[in-house]
Write an enzyme that holds these catalytic residues in place. Sequence first.
Site, PDB file in Angstrom:
ATOM      1  N   ASP A  97      -2.928  21.499 -65.169  1.00 25.86           N
ATOM      2  CA  ASP A  97      -3.245  22.643 -64.148  1.00 25.86           C
ATOM      3  C   ASP A  97      -3.492  23.980 -65.046  1.00 25.86           C
ATOM      4  O   ASP A  97      -3.690  25.151 -64.418  1.00 25.86           O
ATOM      5  CB  ASP A  97      -1.984  23.132 -63.294  1.00 25.86           C
ATOM      6  CG  ASP A  97      -1.718  22.041 -62.315  1.00 25.86           C
ATOM      7  OD1 ASP A  97      -2.522  21.648 -61.753  1.00 25.86           O
ATOM      8  OD2 ASP A  97      -0.711  21.629 -62.096  1.00 25.86           O
ATOM      9  N   ASP A 151      -7.104  16.688 -57.259  1.00 28.63           N
ATOM     10  CA  ASP A 151      -6.780  18.460 -57.837  1.00 28.63           C
ATOM     11  C   ASP A 151      -7.285  18.610 -59.189  1.00 28.63           C
ATOM     12  O   ASP A 151      -7.703  19.724 -59.385  1.00 28.63           O
ATOM     13  CB  ASP A 151      -5.331  18.543 -57.670  1.00 28.63           C
ATOM     14  CG  ASP A 151      -4.611  17.885 -56.555  1.00 28.63           C
ATOM     15  OD1 ASP A 151      -5.001  16.899 -56.358  1.00 28.63           O
ATOM     16  OD2 ASP A 151      -3.598  18.756 -56.128  1.00 28.63           O
TER      17      ASP A 151
HETATM   18  N1  GLY Z   1      -2.427  20.930 -57.308  1.00 31.11           N
HETATM   19  C1  GLY Z   1      -1.302  20.712 -56.242  1.00 31.11           C
HETATM   20  C2  GLY Z   1      -1.564  20.979 -54.980  1.00 31.11           C
HETATM   21  O1  GLY Z   1      -2.698  21.155 -54.419  1.00 31.11           O
HETATM   22  O2  GLY Z   1      -0.682  21.085 -53.959  1.00 31.11           O
END
Ligand code: GLY
Length: 387
Positions: free
Chosen positions: A107, A167
């Site tokens: 992330d 994501d």
């Molecule tokens: N990347 C995690 C979410 O969108 O909840």
Amino acid sequence: MKIVKTFLLVLIAHCTIGQINVKQEFESAAKQYEGMLAAHPDLTKFPQSTNPDGSPRDMKSDWWCSGFFGGSLWYLYEYTHDPKWKEAAERWTMAVEKEQYNTGTHDLGFMLYCPFGNGYRLTQNETYKNIMLTGAKSLATRFNPQVGLIKSWNKFQQKYDYPVIIDNMMNLEFLFWAAKTSGDKSLYNISVTHADNTLKNHFRADNSSYHVICYGPNGEVLAKKTHQGAADESAWARGQAWGLYGYTVMYRETKDPKYLAQAHKIAAFILNNPNLPADKIPYWDYSKPNEERDASAGAITASALFELAQYSTAKQKAYYIQNATKMLETLSSQAFKAQIGQNNHFILMHSTGHKPGNSEVDVPLVYADYYYLEALLRYNQLKKIKK
Ligand code: GLY
């Protein structure tokens, strides 16, 4: 993340631009975030959401959302030019600094590029640049060329060792920036390879996407799953928004038409979906009409559509702008925008983080605010050009 400037020159024709009062929206956002800053004197406690008992839910810098607050403060500075927002943005950006060495998460695009990327764009602060270049290298350690993707989590459902979530497309903009800035072409190649394999394996015939694809050591698909969606075969609303935003950025950075085609297909899935409400803010999953909404998915989608409009024919452009504007209007209405001083000082209400985990359901979320402010800035540029 990038506030696209050049596209505004070509967005004039055939655009329906609604009546959002951007100045007023930024004024009320600024008032909310003044309260948020006052409620957050500790730079290790990052605003995230609201707990079930109504108390503020704060997280540490290693949580995937730690960069959004700093990023939103930069957006407030960008609109207002008020140095108090710059000072606050600087503090909350540097609060994430140590995550540049974090190789345990995919992330880092969210965590580093939202605060440091916006900060660098607006101030050219070299410290931010160096932190991001280190962070991009950390992120690249999660790419295994044998598999051809950046690993999202280290384990999923106790048996899958190489899960990749949709994501993850949101990290690629960060790697493109780092490739351009450092001259390291391998970071560009990682982004392209990741996006190509995601294109191959993550999408269904109707252009919706799975949430989680579990890979084997040679890139073979072992399973197609969900984590935050309603079912493995359903379309989790925020996942569709991440995909739309991600492939729009892929086209911006590479000009490869296959990415543009994918972005249009995802947009069509979202905008033609029979379960998309008339106010255009999706339910948390497209298979769950009449359950909780996800304002964050609406904000991400609106921001992405404003950019995708730039790369579209006149008719499509008008259609995307009209829909994105409607999303922003809805989010700016009383139905989604909190009263000043309420909502634990977040701007928007009614997002859903992880419904199957019974976590963050129908609450404010820091990233809904971030993408809402970003979409407002994009809308504002559009309006300026129209005048
Ligand atoms: N990347 C995690 C979410 O969108 O909840």
